[in-house]
Scaffold this motif. Structure first.
Motif, PDB file in Angstrom:
ATOM      1  N   PHE A 178       5.147   6.011  -2.305  1.00  0.00           N
ATOM      2  CA  PHE A 178       6.229   5.054  -1.957  1.00  0.00           C
ATOM      3  C   PHE A 178       5.523   3.798  -1.768  1.00  0.00           C
ATOM      4  O   PHE A 178       4.438   3.827  -1.064  1.00  0.00           O
ATOM      5  CB  PHE A 178       7.102   5.666  -0.979  1.00  0.00           C
ATOM      6  N   LEU A 179       5.722   2.607  -2.497  1.00  0.00           N
ATOM      7  CA  LEU A 179       5.260   1.380  -2.477  1.00  0.00           C
ATOM      8  C   LEU A 179       5.749   0.324  -1.753  1.00  0.00           C
ATOM      9  O   LEU A 179       5.603  -0.626  -1.719  1.00  0.00           O
ATOM     10  CB  LEU A 179       4.916   0.755  -3.992  1.00  0.00           C
ATOM     11  N   ILE A 192       9.563  -4.687 -10.750  1.00  0.00           N
ATOM     12  CA  ILE A 192       8.743  -4.598  -9.774  1.00  0.00           C
ATOM     13  C   ILE A 192       8.416  -2.966  -9.213  1.00  0.00           C
ATOM     14  O   ILE A 192       9.619  -2.565  -8.766  1.00  0.00           O
ATOM     15  CB  ILE A 192       8.868  -5.356  -8.287  1.00  0.00           C
ATOM     16  N   ILE A 193       7.391  -2.353  -9.168  1.00  0.00           N
ATOM     17  CA  ILE A 193       7.502  -0.733  -9.006  1.00  0.00           C
ATOM     18  C   ILE A 193       7.570  -0.645  -7.558  1.00  0.00           C
ATOM     19  O   ILE A 193       6.677  -1.139  -6.560  1.00  0.00           O
ATOM     20  CB  ILE A 193       6.114  -0.183  -9.611  1.00  0.00           C
ATOM     21  N   THR A 194       8.398   0.328  -7.019  1.00  0.00           N
ATOM     22  CA  THR A 194       8.393   0.398  -5.544  1.00  0.00           C
ATOM     23  C   THR A 194       8.250   1.891  -5.097  1.00  0.00           C
ATOM     24  O   THR A 194       8.018   2.431  -4.083  1.00  0.00           O
ATOM     25  CB  THR A 194       9.920   0.105  -5.038  1.00  0.00           C
ATOM     26  N   ARG A 195       8.004   2.753  -6.125  1.00  0.00           N
ATOM     27  CA  ARG A 195       8.019   4.193  -6.131  1.00  0.00           C
ATOM     28  C   ARG A 195       7.407   4.901  -7.344  1.00  0.00           C
ATOM     29  O   ARG A 195       7.898   4.471  -8.297  1.00  0.00           O
ATOM     30  CB  ARG A 195       9.189   5.088  -5.555  1.00  0.00           C
ATOM     31  N   PHE A 207       0.996  -1.194   0.090  1.00  0.00           N
ATOM     32  CA  PHE A 207       0.022  -0.015  -0.049  1.00  0.00           C
ATOM     33  C   PHE A 207       0.870   1.380  -0.118  1.00  0.00           C
ATOM     34  O   PHE A 207       2.094   1.390   0.315  1.00  0.00           O
ATOM     35  CB  PHE A 207      -0.776  -0.099   1.459  1.00  0.00           C
ATOM     36  N   SER A 208       0.200   2.420  -0.418  1.00  0.00           N
ATOM     37  CA  SER A 208       0.888   3.545  -0.349  1.00  0.00           C
ATOM     38  C   SER A 208       0.214   4.516   0.374  1.00  0.00           C
ATOM     39  O   SER A 208      -0.770   4.225   1.078  1.00  0.00           O
ATOM     40  CB  SER A 208       1.274   4.154  -1.883  1.00  0.00           C
ATOM     41  N   GLU A 209       0.344   5.862   0.379  1.00  0.00           N
ATOM     42  CA  GLU A 209      -0.372   6.802   1.149  1.00  0.00           C
ATOM     43  C   GLU A 209      -1.871   6.934   0.588  1.00  0.00           C
ATOM     44  O   GLU A 209      -2.622   7.281   1.286  1.00  0.00           O
ATOM     45  CB  GLU A 209       0.172   8.301   1.150  1.00  0.00           C
ATOM     46  N   ARG A 210      -2.126   6.422  -0.695  1.00  0.00           N
ATOM     47  CA  ARG A 210      -3.469   6.834  -1.146  1.00  0.00           C
ATOM     48  C   ARG A 210      -4.128   5.449  -1.297  1.00  0.00           C
ATOM     49  O   ARG A 210      -5.355   5.373  -1.677  1.00  0.00           O
ATOM     50  CB  ARG A 210      -3.407   7.670  -2.255  1.00  0.00           C
ATOM     51  N   LYS A 211      -3.559   4.276  -1.582  1.00  0.00           N
ATOM     52  CA  LYS A 211      -4.279   3.322  -2.254  1.00  0.00           C
ATOM     53  C   LYS A 211      -3.651   1.973  -1.788  1.00  0.00           C
ATOM     54  O   LYS A 211      -2.465   1.967  -1.287  1.00  0.00           O
ATOM     55  CB  LYS A 211      -4.208   3.334  -3.787  1.00  0.00           C
ATOM     56  N   VAL A 212      -4.211   0.692  -2.246  1.00  0.00           N
ATOM     57  CA  VAL A 212      -3.477  -0.644  -2.204  1.00  0.00           C
ATOM     58  C   VAL A 212      -3.297  -1.198  -3.405  1.00  0.00           C
ATOM     59  O   VAL A 212      -3.755  -0.840  -4.374  1.00  0.00           O
ATOM     60  CB  VAL A 212      -4.624  -1.562  -1.336  1.00  0.00           C
ATOM     61  N   TRP A 213      -1.967  -1.692  -3.672  1.00  0.00           N
ATOM     62  CA  TRP A 213      -1.303  -1.955  -4.819  1.00  0.00           C
ATOM     63  C   TRP A 213      -1.334  -3.682  -4.619  1.00  0.00           C
ATOM     64  O   TRP A 213      -0.972  -4.163  -3.700  1.00  0.00           O
ATOM     65  CB  TRP A 213       0.004  -1.739  -4.954  1.00  0.00           C
ATOM     66  N   ASP A 214      -1.845  -4.237  -5.859  1.00  0.00           N
ATOM     67  CA  ASP A 214      -1.654  -5.686  -5.966  1.00  0.00           C
ATOM     68  C   ASP A 214      -0.729  -5.930  -7.079  1.00  0.00           C
ATOM     69  O   ASP A 214      -0.355  -5.093  -7.728  1.00  0.00           O
ATOM     70  CB  ASP A 214      -3.124  -6.388  -6.046  1.00  0.00           C
ATOM     71  N   VAL A 215      -0.617  -7.349  -7.368  1.00  0.00           N
ATOM     72  CA  VAL A 215       0.397  -7.830  -8.338  1.00  0.00           C
ATOM     73  C   VAL A 215       0.249  -7.255  -9.754  1.00  0.00           C
ATOM     74  O   VAL A 215       0.969  -6.992 -10.505  1.00  0.00           O
ATOM     75  CB  VAL A 215       0.411  -9.141  -8.529  1.00  0.00           C
ATOM     76  N   GLU A 216      -1.234  -7.106  -9.944  1.00  0.00           N
ATOM     77  CA  GLU A 216      -1.543  -6.631 -11.513  1.00  0.00           C
ATOM     78  C   GLU A 216      -1.304  -5.050 -11.546  1.00  0.00           C
ATOM     79  O   GLU A 216      -1.175  -4.746 -12.812  1.00  0.00           O
ATOM     80  CB  GLU A 216      -3.122  -6.799 -11.448  1.00  0.00           C
ATOM     81  N   GLU A 217      -0.761  -4.589 -10.592  1.00  0.00           N
ATOM     82  CA  GLU A 217      -0.552  -2.929 -10.792  1.00  0.00           C
ATOM     83  C   GLU A 217       1.030  -2.801 -10.631  1.00  0.00           C
ATOM     84  O   GLU A 217       1.552  -1.839 -11.365  1.00  0.00           O
ATOM     85  CB  GLU A 217      -1.331  -2.178  -9.768  1.00  0.00           C
ATOM     86  N   TYR A 218       1.639  -3.446  -9.771  1.00  0.00           N
ATOM     87  CA  TYR A 218       2.927  -3.118  -9.688  1.00  0.00           C
ATOM     88  C   TYR A 218       4.295  -3.905 -10.337  1.00  0.00           C
ATOM     89  O   TYR A 218       5.480  -3.655 -10.541  1.00  0.00           O
ATOM     90  CB  TYR A 218       3.581  -2.939  -8.135  1.00  0.00           C
ATOM     91  N   VAL A 219       3.771  -4.949 -11.179  1.00  0.00           N
ATOM     92  CA  VAL A 219       4.499  -5.895 -11.910  1.00  0.00           C
ATOM     93  C   VAL A 219       4.503  -5.661 -13.282  1.00  0.00           C
ATOM     94  O   VAL A 219       3.200  -5.605 -13.771  1.00  0.00           O
ATOM     95  CB  VAL A 219       4.234  -7.255 -11.752  1.00  0.00           C
TER      96      VAL A 219
END
Length: 468
Positions: free
Chosen positions: A188-189, A111-114, A88-100
């Motif tokens: 930041f993720l 893998i997106i981290t920021r 999760f970041s300051e504004r939302k929750v991130w799953d695999v479909e979004e950060y890979v």
């Protein structure tokens, strides 16, 4: 009375004799002359050189390099990856479909981290970014209309307008507005990212030996759902935590997550196929691939956009993503016993042992005190026989149209018959065992009468073999 048969030409007869002589010489056997030198220091050097050469071939060539095997490098390989985890970041929750990115699960993925998000961009006019060269202005005359800067954000309109913040002014552009640095928000993720798990499924095949293997253990009890990689206890569970990979590469996770970077996962398949297939196991290593100490090229980031419509107008969210890129690299080598490389390397080893003889001969004939005596013992000269109708050197000279070689009187009696004398050996000197220090005293066959001056000069030459 019968007519006399014509005699064959002299050249044809000479050529026939030459051919017969060459054919006879072809079946001759030659053997080197062996001289035993009773010198302890030279013998120690000789045996030491032989021992070093023998150790090199036995230990390094055959044991370490396994040169008795036929080998194949670069296996045929396939890699499939899968990432699991949620953050999760300051504004939302991130799953695999979004950060890979990309999501296909290949050997290279990120893998997106920021992220730096520029929301709600629409096509219109807005101030150019101050980071673009020649974008700052004071009046409209500083901005050239319809100029397109390849490193800018759009097509310039020719107007000089106030910037988003402060009193600065930049040239107005037509494009996706607002521009990135005017309204971007950082998120930041990486808080939960060290716990992401990465499955790396790898299969290899060596076609020369028809050998195939994978890095996953074949079990039906749900083993992969509860295991993580351990080099000792679970070598066939290729599930790695992202934090473990970064740590093994010697990097700080928080710093890497902010700037981005490239980490290589190297899988090495070195297989000795003379052993059982269970001894062929993958070896994993991890290291950073991008040059982190070079600011101009360190880090890793990329951009992408998400498009949608608001009130019928095209709108997008621009995302500049910083992340950890994973490159899975597979290499290896397989070897199996083969007779051909074994014979080749054995022959090379036996030939190389002769280096000891060459070195000791050089020492013997160059640096030893009695090098002249050793030189005369090692090298003999044979007199050229007198002209003879059956001698093949004379025949060769006749065929080539040259004068026959001069005779070599090997007899001390000038009245002795000169017809076909035997080819006496003419050693430069043959000192006896008892008189090794006096090479002037000779034994055996007499010296050639035509070479006394050269022999004497050789005997008195202090450099021994250097004049031979």
């Amino acid at each position: 009375m019968a007519a006399a048969e014509p005699k064959p030409p002299a050249g044809a007869a000479a050529a026939g004799r030459l051919a017969r002589g060459c054919w006879s010489a072809f079946w001759d056997y030659e053997t080197p002359k062996v001289i035993v030198v009773k010198n302890r220091r030279l013998g120690v050097v000789y045996r030491a050189v032989q021992l070093l050469i023998l150790l090199y071939f036995v230990w390094y060539v055959f044991i370490v390099q396994k040169s008795y095997q036929d080998s194949e490098t670069g296996p045929e390989s396939s890699v499939i990856t899968k990432v699991k985890g949620i953050t999760f970041s300051e504004r939302k929750v991130w799953d695999v479909e979004e950060y890979v990115k990309p999501p296909e699960g290949g050997s290279v993925f990120s893998i997106i981290t920021r992220i730096e998000v520029t929301p709600s961009q629409t096509l219109g006019t807005c101030p150019e970014s101050v980071r673009v060269s020649n974008a700052s202005c004071d009046t409209d005359e500083d901005c050239v209309a319809e100029r397109l800067d390849m490193l800018g954000s759009g097509l310039r309109t020719g107007r000089c307008v106030p910037y988003y913040q402060g009193s600065a002014k930049t040239c107005e552009v037509w494009g996706w507005c607002p521009v990135e640095d005017g309204a971007s928000v950082s998120q930041f993720l990486g808080k939960m990212a060290p716990n992401f798990t990465i499955l790396i499924k790898n299969s290899i095949h060596y076609p020369k030996f028809q050998f195939s293997k994978g890095n996953i253990e074949h079990r039906k009890d749900g083993y992969l759902k509860r295991c993580t990689f351990d080099e000792v206890s679970d070598p066939y569970c290729p599930i790695f935590k992202l934090g473990f990979i970064v740590e093994q590469a010697g990097e700080n996770f928080t710093e890497l997550a902010h700037t981005g970077g490239v980490i290589g996962v190297i899988i090495n398949w070195d297989c000795d196929l003379d052993l059982s297939a269970s001894k062929c196991n993958p070896k994993y290593s991890f290291r950073r691939l991008d040059p982190k100490h070079v600011p101009a090229s360190s880090g890793y980031n990329f951009r992408f956009a998400k498009y949608y419509k608001v009130n019928g107008s095209a709108t997008r969210t621009l995302i500049k993503a910083y992340g950890i890129r994973i490159d899975v690299i597979v290499h290896g080598q397989a070897g199996k016993f083969s007779l051909i490389p074994t014979i080749i390397n054995l022959a090379t080893a036996l030939t190389s042992i002769g280096v000891g003889s060459f070195l000791c001969d050089w020492i013997l004939l160059t640096f030893m005190n009695k090098n002249k005596v050793y030189s005369h013992k090692k090298f003999d000269k044979v007199c050229t026989p007198r002209r003879s109708s059956g001698s093949w050197p004379v025949t060769l000279a006749l065929v080539l149209g040259q004068a026959p070689p001069p005779p070599c009187p090997c007899s001390a009696d000038p009245g002795q018959s000169l017809a076909a004398p035997p080819p006496w050996p003419c050693p430069a000197s043959a000192p006896s065992e008892q008189m090794a220090d006096t090479p002037e005293q000779t034994v055996g066959p007499e010296l050639c009468a035509s070479e006394p001056s050269r022999q004497d000069s050789t005997l008195t030459d202090p450099r021994g073999l250097a004049q031979l």
